[in-house]
Design an enzyme around this catalytic site. Structure first.
Site, mmCIF file in Angstrom:
data_model
loop_
_atom_site.group_PDB
_atom_site.id
_atom_site.type_symbol
_atom_site.label_atom_id
_atom_site.label_comp_id
_atom_site.label_asym_id
_atom_site.label_seq_id
_atom_site.Cartn_x
_atom_site.Cartn_y
_atom_site.Cartn_z
ATOM 1 N N ASN A 75 0.844 -1.196 0.000
ATOM 2 C CA ASN A 75 0.000 0.000 0.000
ATOM 3 C C ASN A 75 0.876 1.241 0.000
ATOM 4 O O ASN A 75 1.963 1.276 0.585
ATOM 5 C CB ASN A 75 -0.982 -0.008 1.179
ATOM 6 C CG ASN A 75 -0.339 -0.164 2.532
ATOM 7 O OD1 ASN A 75 0.673 -0.823 2.675
ATOM 8 N ND2 ASN A 75 -0.936 0.452 3.540
ATOM 9 N N ILE A 76 0.415 2.251 -0.723
ATOM 10 C CA ILE A 76 1.145 3.510 -0.858
ATOM 11 C C ILE A 76 0.171 4.636 -0.540
ATOM 12 O O ILE A 76 -0.844 4.807 -1.244
ATOM 13 C CB ILE A 76 1.727 3.667 -2.280
ATOM 14 C CG1 ILE A 76 2.658 2.480 -2.594
ATOM 15 C CG2 ILE A 76 2.473 4.994 -2.406
ATOM 16 C CD1 ILE A 76 3.147 2.419 -4.030
ATOM 17 N N GLU A 77 0.449 5.342 0.550
ATOM 18 C CA GLU A 77 -0.481 6.372 1.017
ATOM 19 C C GLU A 77 -0.060 7.757 0.548
ATOM 20 O O GLU A 77 1.126 8.081 0.468
ATOM 21 C CB GLU A 77 -0.570 6.316 2.542
ATOM 22 C CG GLU A 77 -1.143 4.968 3.008
ATOM 23 C CD GLU A 77 -1.346 4.866 4.501
ATOM 24 O OE1 GLU A 77 -0.835 5.730 5.253
ATOM 25 O OE2 GLU A 77 -2.044 3.915 4.921
ATOM 26 N N GLU A 115 -3.006 -4.702 -3.048
ATOM 27 C CA GLU A 115 -3.524 -5.641 -4.050
ATOM 28 C C GLU A 115 -3.557 -5.007 -5.434
ATOM 29 O O GLU A 115 -3.186 -5.616 -6.443
ATOM 30 C CB GLU A 115 -4.953 -6.087 -3.691
ATOM 31 C CG GLU A 115 -5.054 -6.865 -2.393
ATOM 32 C CD GLU A 115 -5.326 -5.986 -1.180
ATOM 33 O OE1 GLU A 115 -4.752 -4.879 -1.098
ATOM 34 O OE2 GLU A 115 -6.093 -6.416 -0.318
ATOM 35 N N CYS A 134 -10.116 -4.785 0.346
ATOM 36 C CA CYS A 134 -11.182 -3.791 0.528
ATOM 37 C C CYS A 134 -12.171 -3.871 -0.638
ATOM 38 O O CYS A 134 -11.945 -4.580 -1.625
ATOM 39 C CB CYS A 134 -10.584 -2.386 0.621
ATOM 40 S SG CYS A 134 -10.159 -1.678 -0.981
HETATM 41 N N1 THU Z 1 -5.122 -1.474 2.585
HETATM 42 C C1 THU Z 1 -4.560 -2.290 1.656
HETATM 43 O O1 THU Z 1 -3.492 -1.994 1.110
HETATM 44 N N2 THU Z 1 -5.200 -3.435 1.352
HETATM 45 C C2 THU Z 1 -6.309 -3.890 1.988
HETATM 46 O O2 THU Z 1 -6.791 -4.971 1.666
HETATM 47 C C3 THU Z 1 -6.925 -3.089 3.047
HETATM 48 C C4 THU Z 1 -6.392 -1.718 3.193
HETATM 49 C C5 THU Z 1 -4.382 -0.261 2.973
HETATM 50 C C6 THU Z 1 -4.910 1.045 2.467
HETATM 51 C C7 THU Z 1 -4.359 2.010 3.496
HETATM 52 O O3 THU Z 1 -3.033 2.381 3.128
HETATM 53 C C8 THU Z 1 -4.268 1.189 4.773
HETATM 54 O O4 THU Z 1 -4.372 -0.157 4.380
HETATM 55 C C9 THU Z 1 -5.329 1.514 5.796
HETATM 56 O O5 THU Z 1 -6.588 1.517 5.220
#
Ligand code: THU
Length: 140
Positions: A45-47, A58, A89
């Protein structure tokens, strides 16, 4: 797919989690997909400071594979540090349905817990291109 290959995808997802860029949530997620050409693509994940632009692990893995020409996904692993295994998600479920429908999905955590899931169960009655085709076939 063999046990060894399944383990490779899980290991890749766990390793990808280490690359997570999640300074806002501190919720590190890793993902890995295996394609029918035998390749593994990973994602984390990249915020963004503009939170809504954040991308899940994913989708990063799936986009990487698609952008390298891969089209058929056999496996997808998602790794997070939660006792209750973290599922994809809602947005990722849609993308998995559209691009990796036939992938075996496995959720894992850092304690070695694992659970397999099917996208039909995660996203029942999904919307996809079939509806657009039907619409276009009938519109005057
Ligand atoms: N996130 C994912 O990368 N995959 C998931 O299946 C659930 C959520 C990440 C998005 C965000 O960076 C962090 O988790 C918190 O929501």
């Amino acid at each position: 797919m063999s046990e060894v290959e399944q383990e490779e995808v899980i290991a890749a997802a766990l390793a990808a989690r280490e690359q997570s860029v999640a300074p806002f949530s501190n919720f590190l997620v890793g993902a890995a997909v295996r394609t029918d050409t035998g390749k593994i693509f990973t994602g984390c994940n990249i915020e963004s400071a503009s939170y809504g632009l954040t991308v899940c692990a994913e989708r990063v893995a799936i986009w990487k594979a698609l952008s390298e020409g891969e089209r058929n996904f056999t496996n997808l692993a998602v790794a997070a540090d939660t006792q209750t295994l973290t599922p994809p998600c809602g947005t990722c479920r849609q993308i998995i349905w559209e691009f990796a429908k036939h992938a075996d999905i496995v959720m894992v955590n850092l304690h070695g817990d694992r659970e397999g899931v099917h996208i039909e169960n995660l996203l029942p009655r999904a919307f996809d291109a079939r509806f657009l085709k039907e619409f276009n076939a009938h519109k005057k």
